[in-house]
Motif scaffolding. Sequence first.
Motif, PDB file in Angstrom:
ATOM      1  N   ARG A  68       1.071 -12.533  -0.592  1.00  7.79           N
ATOM      2  CA  ARG A  68       2.492 -12.469  -0.240  1.00  7.79           C
ATOM      3  C   ARG A  68       2.813 -11.187   0.531  1.00  7.79           C
ATOM      4  NH1 ARG A  68       4.774 -13.545  -6.363  1.00  7.79           N
ATOM      5  NH2 ARG A  68       3.858 -15.608  -6.717  1.00  7.79           N
ATOM      6  N   ALA A  69       2.044 -10.137   0.264  1.00  3.78           N
ATOM      7  CA  ALA A  69       2.330  -8.840   0.880  1.00  3.78           C
ATOM      8  C   ALA A  69       2.106  -8.850   2.383  1.00  3.78           C
ATOM      9  CB  ALA A  69       1.460  -7.756   0.243  1.00  3.78           C
ATOM     10  N   LEU A  70       1.328  -9.790   2.879  1.00  7.44           N
ATOM     11  CA  LEU A  70       1.016  -9.819   4.305  1.00  7.44           C
ATOM     12  C   LEU A  70       2.223 -10.177   5.151  1.00  7.44           C
ATOM     13  CD1 LEU A  70      -2.516 -11.479   4.163  1.00  7.44           C
ATOM     14  CD2 LEU A  70      -1.917  -9.045   4.234  1.00  7.44           C
ATOM     15  N   ASP A  77       5.034  -1.133   4.374  1.00  8.78           N
ATOM     16  CA  ASP A  77       5.769  -2.242   3.760  1.00  8.78           C
ATOM     17  C   ASP A  77       4.800  -3.203   3.084  1.00  8.78           C
ATOM     18  OD1 ASP A  77       7.957  -3.878   3.087  1.00  8.78           O
ATOM     19  OD2 ASP A  77       7.731  -5.061   4.916  1.00  8.78           O
ATOM     20  N   ARG A  78       3.677  -3.481   3.727  1.00  8.62           N
ATOM     21  CA  ARG A  78       2.693  -4.377   3.125  1.00  8.62           C
ATOM     22  C   ARG A  78       2.099  -3.766   1.859  1.00  8.62           C
ATOM     23  NH1 ARG A  78       2.109  -5.689   8.590  1.00  8.62           N
ATOM     24  NH2 ARG A  78       0.588  -4.061   9.067  1.00  8.62           N
ATOM     25  N   LEU A  79       1.894  -2.458   1.865  1.00  5.55           N
ATOM     26  CA  LEU A  79       1.362  -1.800   0.672  1.00  5.55           C
ATOM     27  C   LEU A  79       2.362  -1.863  -0.477  1.00  5.55           C
ATOM     28  CD1 LEU A  79      -0.866  -0.127  -0.665  1.00  5.55           C
ATOM     29  CD2 LEU A  79       0.259   1.926   0.212  1.00  5.55           C
ATOM     30  N   ARG A  80       3.623  -1.610  -0.180  1.00  8.41           N
ATOM     31  CA  ARG A  80       4.654  -1.673  -1.223  1.00  8.41           C
ATOM     32  C   ARG A  80       4.780  -3.091  -1.781  1.00  8.41           C
ATOM     33  NH1 ARG A  80      10.041   0.418   1.210  1.00  8.41           N
ATOM     34  NH2 ARG A  80      10.735   0.208  -0.941  1.00  8.41           N
ATOM     35  N   ARG A  81       4.737  -4.073  -0.895  1.00 12.62           N
ATOM     36  CA  ARG A  81       4.807  -5.468  -1.344  1.00 12.62           C
ATOM     37  C   ARG A  81       3.588  -5.825  -2.193  1.00 12.62           C
ATOM     38  NH1 ARG A  81       7.925  -9.347   2.102  1.00 12.62           N
ATOM     39  NH2 ARG A  81       9.336  -8.136   3.425  1.00 12.62           N
ATOM     40  N   ALA A  82       2.437  -5.283  -1.816  1.00 14.85           N
ATOM     41  CA  ALA A  82       1.221  -5.549  -2.588  1.00 14.85           C
ATOM     42  C   ALA A  82       1.345  -4.978  -3.995  1.00 14.85           C
ATOM     43  CB  ALA A  82       0.007  -4.953  -1.880  1.00 14.85           C
ATOM     44  N   GLY A  83       1.932  -3.789  -4.097  1.00 20.82           N
ATOM     45  CA  GLY A  83       2.139  -3.203  -5.415  1.00 20.82           C
ATOM     46  C   GLY A  83       3.047  -4.056  -6.278  1.00 20.82           C
ATOM     47  N   ARG A 130      -5.276  -2.378   3.027  1.00 19.93           N
ATOM     48  CA  ARG A 130      -3.914  -1.834   2.968  1.00 19.93           C
ATOM     49  C   ARG A 130      -3.942  -0.310   3.115  1.00 19.93           C
ATOM     50  NH1 ARG A 130      -4.119  -6.204   3.098  1.00 19.93           N
ATOM     51  NH2 ARG A 130      -3.748  -5.567   5.241  1.00 19.93           N
ATOM     52  N   VAL A 131      -4.893   0.333   2.460  1.00 26.36           N
ATOM     53  CA  VAL A 131      -4.979   1.791   2.539  1.00 26.36           C
ATOM     54  C   VAL A 131      -5.434   2.224   3.929  1.00 26.36           C
ATOM     55  CG1 VAL A 131      -6.190   3.828   1.659  1.00 26.36           C
ATOM     56  CG2 VAL A 131      -5.379   2.068   0.066  1.00 26.36           C
ATOM     57  N   ARG A 132      -6.426   1.547   4.473  1.00 25.65           N
ATOM     58  CA  ARG A 132      -6.958   1.932   5.788  1.00 25.65           C
ATOM     59  C   ARG A 132      -5.899   1.820   6.882  1.00 25.65           C
ATOM     60  NH1 ARG A 132     -12.179   3.027   6.410  1.00 25.65           N
ATOM     61  NH2 ARG A 132     -13.643   2.421   4.754  1.00 25.65           N
ATOM     62  N   SER A 182       8.033   4.450 -10.107  1.00 22.70           N
ATOM     63  CA  SER A 182       6.849   5.280 -10.273  1.00 22.70           C
ATOM     64  C   SER A 182       5.909   5.146  -9.076  1.00 22.70           C
ATOM     65  CB  SER A 182       6.125   4.883 -11.565  1.00 22.70           C
ATOM     66  OG  SER A 182       5.054   5.753 -11.841  1.00 22.70           O
ATOM     67  N   CYS A 183       5.782   3.918  -8.556  1.00 20.72           N
ATOM     68  CA  CYS A 183       4.945   3.713  -7.366  1.00 20.72           C
ATOM     69  C   CYS A 183       5.491   4.497  -6.174  1.00 20.72           C
ATOM     70  CB  CYS A 183       4.883   2.223  -7.016  1.00 20.72           C
ATOM     71  SG  CYS A 183       3.848   1.231  -8.116  1.00 20.72           S
ATOM     72  N   ILE A 184       6.813   4.471  -6.005  1.00 20.60           N
ATOM     73  CA  ILE A 184       7.425   5.198  -4.896  1.00 20.60           C
ATOM     74  C   ILE A 184       7.182   6.696  -5.052  1.00 20.60           C
ATOM     75  CG2 ILE A 184       9.616   5.818  -3.799  1.00 20.60           C
ATOM     76  CD1 ILE A 184       8.506   3.015  -3.131  1.00 20.60           C
ATOM     77  N   ARG A 185       7.218   7.164  -6.292  1.00 20.48           N
ATOM     78  CA  ARG A 185       6.959   8.584  -6.527  1.00 20.48           C
ATOM     79  C   ARG A 185       5.534   8.946  -6.098  1.00 20.48           C
ATOM     80  NH1 ARG A 185       8.352   8.381 -11.165  1.00 20.48           N
ATOM     81  NH2 ARG A 185      10.517   8.913 -10.853  1.00 20.48           N
ATOM     82  N   ILE A 186       4.582   8.080  -6.405  1.00 19.09           N
ATOM     83  CA  ILE A 186       3.200   8.307  -5.981  1.00 19.09           C
ATOM     84  C   ILE A 186       3.116   8.292  -4.453  1.00 19.09           C
ATOM     85  CG2 ILE A 186       0.887   7.291  -5.923  1.00 19.09           C
ATOM     86  CD1 ILE A 186       1.408   8.602  -8.545  1.00 19.09           C
ATOM     87  N   LEU A 187       3.768   7.302  -3.836  1.00 25.96           N
ATOM     88  CA  LEU A 187       3.721   7.202  -2.375  1.00 25.96           C
ATOM     89  C   LEU A 187       4.387   8.396  -1.704  1.00 25.96           C
ATOM     90  CD1 LEU A 187       4.420   3.399  -1.776  1.00 25.96           C
ATOM     91  CD2 LEU A 187       2.254   4.624  -1.539  1.00 25.96           C
TER      92      LEU A 187
END
Length: 221
Positions: A68-70, A77-83, A130-132, A182-187
């Motif tokens: 769905r994140a794609l 945005d794709r990374l956030r959706r993946a989380g 996603r990270v790359r 918490s994810c946003i804080r990490i990002l």
Amino acid sequence: MTESRDLILDHASELYLEDGLDGFSMRKLARRVGVTAPALYRHFESRDALLMELIRESAQTMLAYLGRALAGTSPMDRLRRAGAAYLDFALDHPRYFLLYASLCERLDPETMEAEVGEGVESVARFWEDRVRECLQTGAFRPGTPDEIGLTLWTHAYGFVSLYLGGALGLSEDEVRGAYMASCIRILNGIAAPGALPHDTPAPGVPSGNPAADLLHETSTP
């Protein structure tokens, strides 16, 4: 009771999570299902084959959620959706979430059946991609994919595991807000300046979610 493949897998996941790999046996599983041990072998030729099927089912289900994140419009945005999709997968399929990491850790990927190994590799490759792409587009501060991926995965996996284990004391609605905050804080610590969208809550900024706001307040100096 008439045994079925889905019923066997359902009981197998329960048994594995209760007794672990060393305590898992086809005889124990047969008693749970309500059949004789030989009946199980009509569906799975061995204990290892059954465990491989659990990994395959878990990987395929997780990939369906992550896909769905794609639909995201940018690497971040794709990374956030993946989380978010990872959390949805864990909440909808907690057994798959818990046994996937455990089984993959205990079983050597090189000895897995080809289809199972491909599923596991596809999950790992999805996160690596996603990270790359975030690194390649300058959305992240300098770092290696392995280092950043490990940071993101340990945070997400640890957070969800604590919730599923009952350690956080939050409702499902609350944990969704707390997890994303918490994810946003990490990002915020990994992202390059200006890489996060302007509507992304920063630590200390109310998000409208009580659990998320509490986390912001407790983390703000």
